[in-house]
Write an enzyme that holds these catalytic residues in place. Structure first.
Site, PDB file in Angstrom:
ATOM      1  N   HIS A 175     -27.123 -16.686  25.892  1.00 54.29           N
ATOM      2  CA  HIS A 175     -26.075 -16.444  26.881  1.00 54.29           C
ATOM      3  C   HIS A 175     -25.325 -17.715  27.267  1.00 54.29           C
ATOM      4  O   HIS A 175     -24.469 -17.670  28.158  1.00 54.29           O
ATOM      5  CB  HIS A 175     -26.677 -15.799  28.136  1.00 54.29           C
ATOM      6  CG  HIS A 175     -26.911 -14.327  27.988  1.00 54.29           C
ATOM      7  ND1 HIS A 175     -27.641 -13.790  26.946  1.00 54.29           N
ATOM      8  CD2 HIS A 175     -26.506 -13.270  28.737  1.00 54.29           C
ATOM      9  CE1 HIS A 175     -27.673 -12.472  27.073  1.00 54.29           C
ATOM     10  NE2 HIS A 175     -26.998 -12.130  28.146  1.00 54.29           N
ATOM     11  N   GLU A 195     -16.665  -4.488  25.312  1.00 53.14           N
ATOM     12  CA  GLU A 195     -15.829  -5.688  25.417  1.00 53.14           C
ATOM     13  C   GLU A 195     -14.615  -5.638  24.487  1.00 53.14           C
ATOM     14  O   GLU A 195     -13.494  -5.969  24.886  1.00 53.14           O
ATOM     15  CB  GLU A 195     -16.652  -6.946  25.132  1.00 53.14           C
ATOM     16  CG  GLU A 195     -17.709  -7.271  26.181  1.00 53.14           C
ATOM     17  CD  GLU A 195     -19.047  -6.604  25.899  1.00 53.14           C
ATOM     18  OE1 GLU A 195     -20.007  -6.895  26.630  1.00 53.14           O
ATOM     19  OE2 GLU A 195     -19.121  -5.792  24.946  1.00 53.14           O
ATOM     20  N   HIS A 249      -3.982   2.905  -3.265  1.00 53.01           N
ATOM     21  CA  HIS A 249      -4.235   2.365  -1.923  1.00 53.01           C
ATOM     22  C   HIS A 249      -3.600   1.002  -1.716  1.00 53.01           C
ATOM     23  O   HIS A 249      -2.840   0.800  -0.767  1.00 53.01           O
ATOM     24  CB  HIS A 249      -5.736   2.292  -1.649  1.00 53.01           C
ATOM     25  CG  HIS A 249      -6.072   1.889  -0.241  1.00 53.01           C
ATOM     26  ND1 HIS A 249      -5.919   0.610   0.234  1.00 53.01           N
ATOM     27  CD2 HIS A 249      -6.543   2.614   0.801  1.00 53.01           C
ATOM     28  CE1 HIS A 249      -6.282   0.563   1.497  1.00 53.01           C
ATOM     29  NE2 HIS A 249      -6.668   1.774   1.858  1.00 53.01           N
ATOM     30  N   HIS A 275       0.849  -1.195   0.000  1.00 56.02           N
ATOM     31  CA  HIS A 275       0.000   0.000   0.000  1.00 56.02           C
ATOM     32  C   HIS A 275       0.882   1.242   0.000  1.00 56.02           C
ATOM     33  O   HIS A 275       1.237   1.752   1.074  1.00 56.02           O
ATOM     34  CB  HIS A 275      -0.902  -0.002   1.239  1.00 56.02           C
ATOM     35  CG  HIS A 275      -1.785  -1.203   1.358  1.00 56.02           C
ATOM     36  ND1 HIS A 275      -1.313  -2.441   1.713  1.00 56.02           N
ATOM     37  CD2 HIS A 275      -3.120  -1.341   1.153  1.00 56.02           C
ATOM     38  CE1 HIS A 275      -2.316  -3.301   1.740  1.00 56.02           C
ATOM     39  NE2 HIS A 275      -3.415  -2.662   1.401  1.00 56.02           N
TER      40      HIS A 275
END
Length: 654
Positions: free
Chosen positions: A465, A403, A258, A27
């Protein structure tokens, strides 16, 4: 007169396009576009010394836009780091070269963290900023007084983790953190406007950040903006308006620069446009000398810091923390310090709290936290007070419902040094943390993940869960120790192993429900990963293997088999990776092949065949869970001694 900044920057551009062209991979656009900003940073603002890349009070530089790796490789070479050599850069992206496709912290001194997965570098920098402020609160300005600088692209600011990291940094007021945004308005697909129309500066300001803008190709304007960022007490976003692929006359400003080489003709045209007439991978002597002089700029700062360290009353403690060495025997003693208070029947999340009480009292380098689940993860102990903006001496971080951001920040803390971070959430939410857990493992970072509510034992919360597949999927990550302890003894052992292990992260999967104590202590058997918990009394015909909450089921199964005259060993396997690292003789002794091998775990059975063999039995859950009380769930899924024992007997009779 010295060498002009534009000429210094063109040396970066030349190395970037030459390296990518030789590899025909990479890149070039970002390094060429940010060359001017990087030049100002490394020649006027960044505190570093190539002669001592690990100097503790250096500024941390994070290339969050890691796809532009030639930027950091060029800077390290030009400023005088021993590595990479120009030959390394010639071999960019080739096997054996430390100049990997994306920056890897284990390849080159001067690369603070592995980057490339967009957004994670910036989020790790937040952790580095936390570490700097905390250690400053402990040891003062004379030993800890540095900044964290980040170069980030549009992708880093789009990824969801950016929102988590930015919110945490703003909340904690991390004024030593400065993010240089490469605002080139281009992504792989084309213009940023194809996919995004948000007002990024306003979002940062709303998160408590200082925002300043500059022309990313005007060195004086860049210098002004970086000076303002350094002076502001808030974390700063510096919006650098740049042109991707700057200098490439036919491709600059487009996505064509890019993710691919410029091509032979465009490289030649760029050399002409820049007035750069040196051969590929050659830096003219005057430009090389000027860069090396800038690289020596931090030597005096480092020398003065070393004098302060030598005279500092806390020198020994500072050096101990930065070295990060923890004696396993000491750690075990601390983890068992509250053993007399541990009930014989207790959830492993609770026995983890007892172990942590001893460890956090004895180890000031332990910094904990939880993603808004403190009362469930039980990660806060009396030794830990909360860290807050303006009060960084605390050792407990309220991460909020972030998280991924928590996990990435812990990586940054661990890589900064002087801190051993641990943080809690539910095991099912390891999915939110997983990319950062993977980077913990790649970077060999000592991060400890405390993940509770580890099975269908969650009960009534139901299948959303109940993490049936998570433990097994985490075991697949190389260089990650996944611990699923069966009782308070194994919990304390696993904690001691985790804090003493410098070269990898650890994850503790802990139960919500109470578990019976299976051992009273003795040798640290968990260090082997698996061991014979109960030996057969009758002639051995069966080996029953289990982890965590299912070990007590395995013990009951073995007792039922022994009552029928069938000898059965019970093997507890708290950590597969540690067991797999043992020698063949030990592994064959613990899991012999002359017996029926049986596994019991409240999760997917995929993977257990490596121990049971094709002819063994695997008891688990190859579906999602259900919402019901724990006992009803274990009965429904056949994870009881009454359900398992007859199937083993039937298998033996075939």
């Amino acid at each position: 007169m010295g060498v002009a900044p534009i000429t210094l920057a063109n040396a970066i551009r030349a190395l970037a396009m030459d390296g990518v062209e030789a590899a025909n991979s990479g890149h070039p656009g970002m390094p060429m576009g940010m060359a001017d900003v990087a030049t100002v940073l490394f020649t006027r603002h960044l505190k570093y010394d190539p002669a001592d890349p690990k100097w503790p009070d250096r500024d941390r530089f994070v290339l969050s836009a890691g796809h532009g790796s030639m930027l950091i490789y060029a800077l390290l070479y030009l400023t005088g780091y021993a590595e990479p050599t120009i030959e390394d850069i010639r071999n960019f992206r080739q096997f054996g070269s430390p100049c990997a496709g994306h920056p890897e912290n284990f390849e080159l001194p001067g690369i603070e963290c592995t980057t490339g997965p967009l957004g994670q570098g910036l989020a790790m920098a937040v952790g580095m900023g936390i570490a700097e402020r905390h250690l400053n609160a402990v040891f003062g300005d004379s030993l800890v007084d540095h900044r964290t600088w980040v170069i980030a692209g549009d992708g880093c600011l789009m990824e969801g983790i950016n929102h988590e990291a930015v919110g945490l940094a703003g909340h904690l007021g991390l004024g030593r953190l400065n993010v240089l945004w490469d605002d080139n308005r281009i992504t792989i697909d084309g213009a940023v406007s194809l996919s995004s129309s948000e007002d990024i500066p306003t979002r940062y300001r709303a998160s408590g950040w200082h925002v300043v803008e500059c022309d990313g190709h005007d060195v004086d304007d860049i210098d002004r903006a970086l000076s303002e960022a350094a002076a502001d007490p808030r974390p700063s976003l510096v919006r650098c308006r740049t042109i991707i692929g700057k200098g490439a006359p036919n491709k600059q400003g487009t996505s064509k620069t890019h993710g691919s080489a410029l091509g032979k003709d465009e490289v030649a045209a760029t050399r002409e446009a820049l007035g750069w007439h040196a051969a590929p991978f050659e830096i003219p002597a005057d430009i090389r000398a000027a860069w090396l002089d800038f690289g020596k700029r931090g030597g005096a700062d480092r020398s003065a810091w070393q004098d302060r360290l030598a005279a500092h009353a806390d020198r020994a403690e500072f050096e101990r923390r930065m070295a990060g060495v923890v004696d396993l025997e000491d750690a075990a003693g601390w983890a068992f310090a509250n053993w007399d208070r541990v009930p014989v029947s207790v959830a492993t999340r609770k026995s983890s709290e007892f172990a942590l009480e001893g460890l956090t009292a004895a180890m000031p380098e332990l910094v904990g936290g939880s993603a808004d689940l403190t009362g469930s993860n039980l990660t806060k102990t009396p030794a830990l007070t909360a860290m807050a903006a303006g009060d960084y001496a605390g050792r407990y971080i309220n991460y909020g419902i972030r998280e991924f951001g928590m996990a990435a920040a812990m990586n940054g803390m661990a890589l900064h040094g002087g801190i051993i971070p641990f943080g809690g959430t539910f095991l099912v939410f390891s999915d939110y943390c997983r990319p950062a857990i993977r980077l913990s493992a790649i970077q060999q970072a000592r991060v400890i993940y405390v993940m509770t509510h580890d099975s269908i034992g969650v009960g009534e919360d139901g299948p959303t869960h109940q993490p049936v597949e998570h433990v097994m999927s985490l075991r697949m990550i190389p260089n990650l120790d996944v611990y699923r302890p069966c009782d308070a003894v194994e919990v304390a052992e696993c904690w001691a192993l985790a804090v003493a292990e410098q070269g990898r992260p650890s994850l503790l999967a802990l139960s919500r429900q109470n578990l019976q104590q299976q051992r009273t202590g003795g040798d640290m058997l968990s260090a082997k990963g698996a061991y014979r918990l109960r030996a057969a009394t009758a002639a051995r015909q069966v080996v029953v293997m289990a982890t965590g909450s299912e070990v007590e089921i395995a013990v009951a199964v073995a007792a039922a088999l022994e009552a029928q005259g069938i000898g059965a060993d019970v093997v507890s396997m708290p950590c597969w990776s540690r067991f797999d690292a043992q020698d063949a003789a030990y592994r064959a002794d613990v899991i012999p092949h002359d017996a029926l091998r049986v596994s019991i775990e409240a999760g997917v059975t995929l993977g257990w065949e490596r121990y049971t063999g094709d002819n063994g039995l695997r008891f688990g859950i190859d579906s999602f869970g259900a919402s019901a009380p724990i006992k009803a769930l274990y009965a429904h899924f056949g994870l009881t001694a009454e359900a398992i024992t007859p199937q083993i007997v039937a298998k033996l009779q075939k």
